[in-house]
Write an enzyme that holds these catalytic residues in place. Structure first.
Site, PDB file in Angstrom:
ATOM      1  N   HIS A 153       0.883  -1.313   0.115  1.00 19.73           N
ATOM      2  CA  HIS A 153      -0.159  -0.066   0.027  1.00 19.73           C
ATOM      3  C   HIS A 153       0.814   1.302   0.012  1.00 19.73           C
ATOM      4  CE1 HIS A 153       1.103   0.539   4.394  1.00 19.73           C
ATOM      5  NE2 HIS A 153       0.375  -0.323   4.414  1.00 19.73           N
ATOM      6  N   CYS A 161       2.993  -4.886   6.710  1.00 22.22           N
ATOM      7  CA  CYS A 161       2.799  -4.758   5.255  1.00 22.22           C
ATOM      8  C   CYS A 161       4.001  -4.065   4.568  1.00 22.22           C
ATOM      9  CB  CYS A 161       1.515  -3.650   5.043  1.00 22.22           C
ATOM     10  SG  CYS A 161      -0.149  -4.357   5.880  1.00 22.22           S
TER      11      CYS A 161
END
Length: 244
Positions: A153, A161
């Protein structure tokens, strides 16, 4: 008294209406975010892909090296069986240390072989644009590893992440999205701790992850030799490259 009640009800109706309009506007804006990004980055991407016989919509896979904080975009040109390394993107943030993710909440970025499905795309992400890599995979589950919603992202922050810059995720998201739109069933995302050279593996020979990293090294070597994403399967707790 009745007049006050009517005015209160009217005010409530107007407030609800205003909130609904605001939410619709926000939803419309976020749903268009991927479209806006695609229109902006497609000419830039095609400018260096087309001379190589590829384009936005060509098959892709992603290879990550955590230690170097690099995400590689590999693209398959038309009329070719092999992929080319098209671009390297700096990873703005990943979390934890070298080694696989093992449980929910350990704030560890995974290592291994994952796939982005069409359902994993999220153009309405709170982190600009994002897609789910599909952790845990079958190998992780065989080892009782847990976790969820591991994404690539934007917005430069990570709790497990892979966080990219917003400009980087716009290009990466567009390439992944359009590859899926144009018929690629899933997009491989292969996450390595480091470039697994013999010398680097020797440095890590006493790590509890040494055997896992040695298995990963064979997949890395496959890609370097064939210029295709390695396919792996779990066999008795080890990763084995599937000969193609």
């Amino acid at each position: 008294m009745k007049k006050n009640v009517v005015l209160s009800l009217l005010g409530l109706v107007l407030l609800v209406s205003a909130v609904a309009v605001f939410n619709m506007a926000c939803a419309e804006k976020s749903s268009n975010r991927a479209d806006i990004a695609r229109k902006r980055v497609t000419p830039v991407l095609n400018s260096f892909l087309e001379p190589c016989g590829a384009r936005v919509g060509s098959p892709v896979f992603l290879r990550v090296v955590k230690e170097d904080s690099v995400l590689e975009l590999w693209v398959k040109p038309d009329k070719s069986e092999c992929y080319m390394l098209a671009k390297r993107y700096p990873i703005a943030a990943w979390s934890g240390k070298l080694g696989p993710k093992e449980k929910e909440g350990d704030r560890q970025t995974p290592e291994g072989f994952y796939e982005v499905e069409p359902s994993g795309l999220n153009p309405r992400s709170n982190y600009h644009l994002s897609f789910n890599i599909g952790y845990p995979n079958a190998y992780d589950r065989s080892l009782n590893r847990t976790g969820s919603f591991i994404m690539v992202h934007g917005r430069d922050v990570s709790i497990g992440c892979l966080a990219m810059t917003d400009s980087g995720i716009e290009e990466i998201y567009t390439m992944v999205e359009q590859a899926l739109v144009h018929g690629q069933k899933n997009v491989p995302v292969q996450i390595y701790p480091f470039v697994p050279t013999p010398a680097r593996l020797s440095e890590e020979k006493d790590s509890p992850h040494a055997a896992f990293w040695a298995d990963m090294a064979r997949a890395w070597d496959w890609t370097e030799r064939t210029r295709t994403p390695a396919r792996v399967k779990a066999v008795n707790g080890r990763l084995v490259v599937v000969e193609q």
